[in-house]
Motif scaffolding. Structure first.
Motif, PDB file in Angstrom:
ATOM      1  N   TYR A  32       4.214   8.223  -3.086  1.00  0.00           N
ATOM      2  CA  TYR A  32       4.583   6.859  -3.430  1.00  0.00           C
ATOM      3  C   TYR A  32       3.379   6.197  -4.099  1.00  0.00           C
ATOM      4  CZ  TYR A  32       2.399   6.023   1.130  1.00  0.00           C
ATOM      5  OH  TYR A  32       1.535   6.013   2.206  1.00  0.00           O
ATOM      6  N   MET A  34       1.576   2.523  -5.409  1.00  0.00           N
ATOM      7  CA  MET A  34       1.499   1.082  -5.298  1.00  0.00           C
ATOM      8  C   MET A  34       0.462   0.527  -6.269  1.00  0.00           C
ATOM      9  SD  MET A  34       1.563   0.433  -1.196  1.00  0.00           S
ATOM     10  CE  MET A  34       2.765   1.190  -0.116  1.00  0.00           C
ATOM     11  N   TYR A  36      -1.922  -2.966  -6.261  1.00  0.00           N
ATOM     12  CA  TYR A  36      -2.348  -4.153  -5.537  1.00  0.00           C
ATOM     13  C   TYR A  36      -3.135  -5.051  -6.489  1.00  0.00           C
ATOM     14  CZ  TYR A  36      -0.976  -2.535  -0.904  1.00  0.00           C
ATOM     15  OH  TYR A  36      -0.246  -2.150   0.194  1.00  0.00           O
ATOM     16  N   PRO A  44      -6.655  -7.600  -0.960  1.00  0.00           N
ATOM     17  CA  PRO A  44      -5.622  -7.165  -1.911  1.00  0.00           C
ATOM     18  C   PRO A  44      -4.223  -7.529  -1.414  1.00  0.00           C
ATOM     19  CG  PRO A  44      -7.170  -5.379  -1.399  1.00  0.00           C
ATOM     20  CD  PRO A  44      -7.422  -6.465  -0.408  1.00  0.00           C
ATOM     21  N   LEU A  46       0.048  -6.682  -2.296  1.00  0.00           N
ATOM     22  CA  LEU A  46       0.929  -5.754  -2.988  1.00  0.00           C
ATOM     23  C   LEU A  46       1.609  -6.418  -4.171  1.00  0.00           C
ATOM     24  CD1 LEU A  46       2.200  -2.908  -2.960  1.00  0.00           C
ATOM     25  CD2 LEU A  46       4.071  -3.892  -1.617  1.00  0.00           C
ATOM     26  N   TYR A  49       5.632  -1.376  -5.965  1.00  0.00           N
ATOM     27  CA  TYR A  49       5.750  -0.227  -5.071  1.00  0.00           C
ATOM     28  C   TYR A  49       6.858   0.655  -5.608  1.00  0.00           C
ATOM     29  CZ  TYR A  49       6.163   1.996  -0.361  1.00  0.00           C
ATOM     30  OH  TYR A  49       6.185   2.862   0.706  1.00  0.00           O
ATOM     31  N   ASP A  94       2.038  10.491   3.108  1.00  0.00           N
ATOM     32  CA  ASP A  94       2.125  10.214   4.547  1.00  0.00           C
ATOM     33  C   ASP A  94       1.803   8.743   4.785  1.00  0.00           C
ATOM     34  OD1 ASP A  94       0.814  13.466   5.345  1.00  0.00           O
ATOM     35  OD2 ASP A  94       2.869  12.797   5.121  1.00  0.00           O
ATOM     36  N   TYR A  95       0.721   8.503   5.500  1.00  0.00           N
ATOM     37  CA  TYR A  95       0.415   7.121   5.875  1.00  0.00           C
ATOM     38  C   TYR A  95      -0.817   6.560   5.175  1.00  0.00           C
ATOM     39  CZ  TYR A  95      -2.738   9.899   8.727  1.00  0.00           C
ATOM     40  OH  TYR A  95      -3.662  10.803   9.148  1.00  0.00           O
TER      41      TYR A  95
ATOM     42  N   SER B  98       4.288   3.350   8.858  1.00  0.00           N
ATOM     43  CA  SER B  98       3.480   4.196   7.994  1.00  0.00           C
ATOM     44  C   SER B  98       4.134   4.290   6.623  1.00  0.00           C
ATOM     45  CB  SER B  98       3.369   5.594   8.596  1.00  0.00           C
ATOM     46  OG  SER B  98       2.793   5.514   9.870  1.00  0.00           O
ATOM     47  N   ALA B  99       3.332   4.362   5.595  1.00  0.00           N
ATOM     48  CA  ALA B  99       3.797   4.461   4.214  1.00  0.00           C
ATOM     49  C   ALA B  99       4.476   3.179   3.728  1.00  0.00           C
ATOM     50  CB  ALA B  99       4.738   5.648   4.002  1.00  0.00           C
ATOM     51  N   GLY B 100       4.308   2.123   4.479  1.00  0.00           N
ATOM     52  CA  GLY B 100       4.857   0.841   4.060  1.00  0.00           C
ATOM     53  C   GLY B 100       3.797  -0.031   3.427  1.00  0.00           C
ATOM     54  N   GLU B 101       4.193  -1.236   3.065  1.00  0.00           N
ATOM     55  CA  GLU B 101       3.263  -2.176   2.451  1.00  0.00           C
ATOM     56  C   GLU B 101       2.140  -2.491   3.431  1.00  0.00           C
ATOM     57  OE1 GLU B 101       5.078  -5.851   1.361  1.00  0.00           O
ATOM     58  OE2 GLU B 101       3.171  -6.783   0.743  1.00  0.00           O
ATOM     59  N   LEU B 102       0.925  -2.474   2.920  1.00  0.00           N
ATOM     60  CA  LEU B 102      -0.230  -2.892   3.711  1.00  0.00           C
ATOM     61  C   LEU B 102      -0.472  -4.374   3.484  1.00  0.00           C
ATOM     62  CD1 LEU B 102      -2.857  -0.025   3.262  1.00  0.00           C
ATOM     63  CD2 LEU B 102      -0.978  -0.217   4.874  1.00  0.00           C
ATOM     64  N   PHE B 104      -3.300  -7.080   3.930  1.00  0.00           N
ATOM     65  CA  PHE B 104      -4.742  -7.117   4.145  1.00  0.00           C
ATOM     66  C   PHE B 104      -5.196  -8.480   4.635  1.00  0.00           C
ATOM     67  CE2 PHE B 104      -6.573  -3.210   2.488  1.00  0.00           C
ATOM     68  CZ  PHE B 104      -5.538  -2.671   1.742  1.00  0.00           C
TER      69      PHE B 104
END
Lengths: 109, 113
Positions: A32, A34, A36, A44, A46, A49, A94-95, B98-102, B104
């Motif tokens: 995936y 993104m 920012y 930052p 988003l 995405y 992954d994460y 997990s793997a979602g929008e972060l 900050f």
């Protein structure tokens, strides 16, 4: 070799111009992608995405991904002074996101 | 507040001293990340927490760095015996999954003299 390469700029354009930002990456496991945006002395946030190759449009912003060449782009149409910021590409698997160095953009009124 | 909160926002310390940085994530966010941003460089992954799972510490640059998180709440990043190369902005982010929008925080700017 860095996992994500991004031209740091800086980039200065007149108001109304199209801004083109690019990144390349080396890890084919990235699933995936993104973008920012980071204003000075802020965290930052988003902007875009996307999961797949192709284009995704959101207002004046278009994100483009080409997984076969490991190339990701962000286009800003009709740029505004409020778009002046640092733009960070961030592919992920992954994460974990891997961030580019960021391109600093200034839009001149 | 509704966002990720970090403290202190600025910290100036002398070489060799220990520092502790705090992150308060968005309520309900199970994932928490620490990143480091040096001047003119991208974000460097440090550590990842997800619920009660063992954290991913693979990004910690040396054994002077450690981090803790209690459950799904506050996290602290500790740097022992600080060095000048530790000067950076330390960013915390949280995510619903997990793997979602972060999301900050605004970061803790550390200067080591």
């Amino acid at each position: 070799q860095k996992e994500v390469e991004q031209d740091p700029g800086p980039l200065s354009v007149p108001e109304g111009a199209i801004v083109s930002l690019n990144c390349t990456y080396s890890n084919s496991a990235f699933q995936y992608f993104m973008w920012y945006r980071q204003y000075s002395r802020k965290g930052p946030e988003l902007l875009m995405y996307t999961y797949s190759s192709g284009n995704k449009e959101d207002g004046r912003f278009t994100a483009q991904v080409d997984k076969s060449s490991k190339y990701i782009s962000l286009f800003i149409r009709d740029s505004q002074p409020s778009d002046s910021a640092t733009y960070l590409c961030a592919p992920g698997g992954d994460y974990k996101l891997s961030f580019g160095a960021g391109t600093t953009v200034t839009v001149r009124a | 507040g509704a966002g990720v909160s970090q403290s202190p926002s600025n910290k100036v310390t002398e070489k060799g001293k220990d520092v502790e940085l705090r992150c308060d994530p968005i309520s309900g966010h199970t994932a928490l990340y620490w990143y480091r941003q040096r001047l003119g460089q991208g974000l460097e992954f440090l550590i990842y927490f997800q619920g009660n799972s063992a954290p991913d510490k693979s990004g910690l640059p040396s054994d002077r760095f450690s981090a803790e998180r209690t459950g799904e709440s506050v996290s602290t990043l500790t740097i022992q015996r600080t060095q000048q190369e530790d000067s950076a902005v330390y960013l915390c982010a949280s995510s619903l999954a997990s793997a979602g929008e972060l999301f900050f925080g605004e970061g803790s700017r550390l200067t080591v003299l």
